[in-house]
Design an enzyme around this catalytic site. Structure first.
Site, short mmCIF file in Angstrom:
data_model
loop_
_atom_site.label_atom_id
_atom_site.label_comp_id
_atom_site.label_asym_id
_atom_site.label_seq_id
_atom_site.Cartn_x
_atom_site.Cartn_y
_atom_site.Cartn_z
N CYS A 73 0.85 -1.20 0.00
CA CYS A 73 0.00 0.00 0.00
C CYS A 73 0.88 1.25 0.00
O CYS A 73 0.59 2.22 -0.70
CB CYS A 73 -0.91 0.02 1.22
SG CYS A 73 -1.89 -1.48 1.44
N CYS A 417 20.76 -20.78 -3.03
CA CYS A 417 19.79 -21.28 -2.04
C CYS A 417 20.35 -21.17 -0.63
O CYS A 417 21.41 -21.70 -0.31
CB CYS A 417 19.38 -22.69 -2.43
SG CYS A 417 19.27 -23.89 -1.12
N CYS A 420 20.78 -24.36 1.43
CA CYS A 420 21.94 -25.14 0.99
C CYS A 420 23.20 -24.60 1.66
O CYS A 420 24.05 -25.34 2.12
CB CYS A 420 22.11 -25.04 -0.53
SG CYS A 420 20.66 -25.57 -1.45
#
Ligand code: NAG
Ligand code: NAG
Ligand code: NAG
Ligand code: NAG
Length: 524
Positions: A73, A417, A420
């Site tokens: 918003c 990742c 990972c």
């Protein structure tokens, strides 16, 4: 006058004279503050008490339900104010309003608002059937979405001069030729024109215009200042105009035959709903590379709508595209083909050859299923087996994983990742711990740079255990990712006691490409 035009004019008239102007009554609004809707930066601030008043006064009202804590918003707020200013400057009928959702529970309940921001468009004071706002979230887009609802979304064309002026005004102009403007097909056409904000629309029923453009039947024609110049979409006489088909046709034909890949064009490329992409990788600074464009372009027309032709400049900021295709800049010029649904990639046998004939032949072979897809692999690093954790790539995967004398435990990861990265030290520790076990190999494979046909990896990290022995099944590891549990799994020959198994398969949290900020897989 035709009824759709009549209603549009009615709206304009209502807005222009403005019931608002008549409403204050004796004494004016200042003496009756309860009749006035407060404003902030040109936006009406509505409450349960004033919504009815605003609906009465404004025949076209866009209402944003927001929450003070909502970040989207906050991002929208300056654009919303700018849109209101744009519309006010044009004396447009449409008004923008906002409702603080958490402070107005009656309204959020009435309009079933479940998330912020939610925008709804109220027409002719109709409180029960607002239209969901589906347009863009920047100022010009919001204003245009509203203009196309309060004003005509299409220009009515009466003569050649008007038609030509419209066609000349923009790169892409869509004109609907309909013999009967009252029909359902016209309603479909107008509905599409309301939402296709990046195209300009015209409409006519004039016989001399049908004649001038060589038409005898109802047809939607896309005029463009490039490539074929024009594309016709005849209305099916029995089935009528299908909005989805027309929308796909306009998307396809408004694109250039050959699109250069960059940050502006990529949303169009991926939004084009064309499943096959043919990419020509060139170095734009090299004249011999640029000369290949002519042949590439010449091959494109018969594949319009089936294969999207894209040029990728290896010199520009396109390394993520190169990486996705497993290419180095030095390999340009070269072609690659990808099917977006299967994400299978194809390369031509003779990679350097780019002529109209070779490009067409390559497309035909791929579409005809005569070319085998290729899989990405990095080169085998010279020191791949010198560390406790062995480094696997596509090229040495089978030799290591399917070694019948070894139990091989592999971590399939993605460089971006976070989970990972978090488990990397544990994986190192595990490899260190089992370093002297001749029959156990702990390995890792970057699954974003090495594809395996038999083991497509979708979440990261994925842990798989390839047991020694003949004809063994691969085991997916589903336990906790700590040294103790992983060790137990290895000591147990690839099994965990029942109580060690996670309830959720693949828990905790394998990440997918969608979860990352680096999203070449999603895009291409
Ligand atoms: C909200 O508005 C509705 C309709 O105008 C009215 O019936 C209701 O009493 C209002 N509620 C409050 C709390 O003001
Ligand atoms: C609001 O619009 C709906 C759908 O068009 C219609 O059925 C309904 O009668 C309208 N209500 C009013 C009060 O005009
Ligand atoms: C493109 O070609 C120019 C000129 O030979 C060369 O300097 C540049 O490194 C090339 N760009 C890439 C990414 O290979
Ligand atoms: C950026 C993002 O959405 N990250 C999420 C990736 O997935 C994990 C696990 O589901 C979330 O915790 C992250 O917030």
């Amino acid at each position: 006058m035709d009824s759709w035009l009549l209603s549009v004019w009615l709206l304009l008239l209502l807005g222009a004279s403005g019931l608002w102007g008549q409403s204050p009554g004796p004494g004016g609004p200042s003496e009756e503050p309860w009749k006035e809707v407060p404003e902030e930066d040109g936006i009406l601030v509505l409450s349960n008490r004033t919504l009815g008043l605003a609906l009465r006064d404004h025949p076209a009202l866009l209402v944003e339900f927001y929450a003070p804590w909502c970040a989207h918003c906050k991002a929208l707020a300056p654009e919303y104010i700018k849109a209101a200013a744009l519309l006010a400057a044009e004396s447009a009928t449409a008004r923008l309003a906002k409702v603080d959702g958490p402070s107005e529970p009656e309204l959020t309940e009435e309009f079933a608002v479940t998330e912020y921001p939610t925008l709804k468009f109220f027409r002719d004071g109709n409180r029960t059937h607002p239209e969901e706002y589906t347009g863009p979230r920047e100022a010009e887009g919001i204003a245009e979405w509203l203009r196309r609802r309060v004003g005509p979304s299409t220009t009515r064309l009466e003569d050649e001069k008007g038609a030509q002026a419209l066609i000349d005004a923009q790169d892409v102009v869509v004109i609907g030729f309909f013999q009967d403007l009252q029909g359902e097909d016209v309603a479909t056409f107008l509905a599409l024109a309301q939402d296709a904000l990046d195209m300009t629309f015209g409409l006519t029923d004039q016989p001399q215009l049908f004649q001038k453009f060589g038409l005898t039947k109802d047809t939607v024609v896309l005029f463009k200042k490039f490539d074929e110049g024009r594309a016709d979409f005849p209305v099916d006489e029995e089935l009528g105009l299908d909005q989805d088909d027309l929308s796909r046709f306009l998307l396809t034909h408004s694109m250039h035959l050959v699109t250069e890949y960059n940050s502006q064009t990529s949303p169009k490329i991926f939004g084009a709903r064309i499943l096959n992409h043919l990419l020509l990788f060139i170095n734009q600074t090299l004249a011999p590379h640029q000369e290949l464009l002519a042949g590439f372009r010449e091959a494109a027309p018969p594949f319009r709508g089936k294969v999207l032709f894209v040029v990728v400049d290896v010199g520009a900021d396109n390394s993520h595209v190169l990486q996705y295709f497993g290419l180095r800049a030095e390999e340009a010029p070269t072609l690659r083909f990808i099917n977006m649904e299967t994400t299978k990639k194809y390369m031509p046998a003779d990679q350097g050859l780019v002529t109209a004939a070779s490009v067409a032949a390559f497309c035909h072979s791929v579409l005809g299923g005569k070319v085998k897809p290729y899989l990405l692999s990095q080169e085998i690093p010279p020191d791949w087996d010198q560390h406790p954790v062995k480094t696997l790539v596509g090229k040495n995967f089978e030799q290591v994983a399917f070694d019948e004398t070894k139990n091989v435990f592999i971590k399939f990861y993605a460089p971006w990742c976070t989970h990972c990265k978090e488990m990397a030290p544990t994986w190192e520790a595990l490899a260190e711990k089992y370093r002297d076990h001749e029959d156990i190999i702990i390995a890792k494979l970057d699954a974003t740079a090495n594809e395996l046909e038999a083991f497509p990896v979708h979440g990261f990290p994925t842990l798989k255990y390839f047991p020694a022995g003949q004809g063994q099944k691969v085991i997916d590891y589903r336990g906790a990712r700590d040294l103790e549990t992983l060790s137990k799994f290895l000591d147990n020959g690839g099994k965990l006691p029942e109580e060690e198994l996670s309830e959720e398969p693949l828990a905790p949290f394998p990440e997918t490409a969608a979860n990352s900020t680096v999203k070449p897989k999603e895009e291409l």
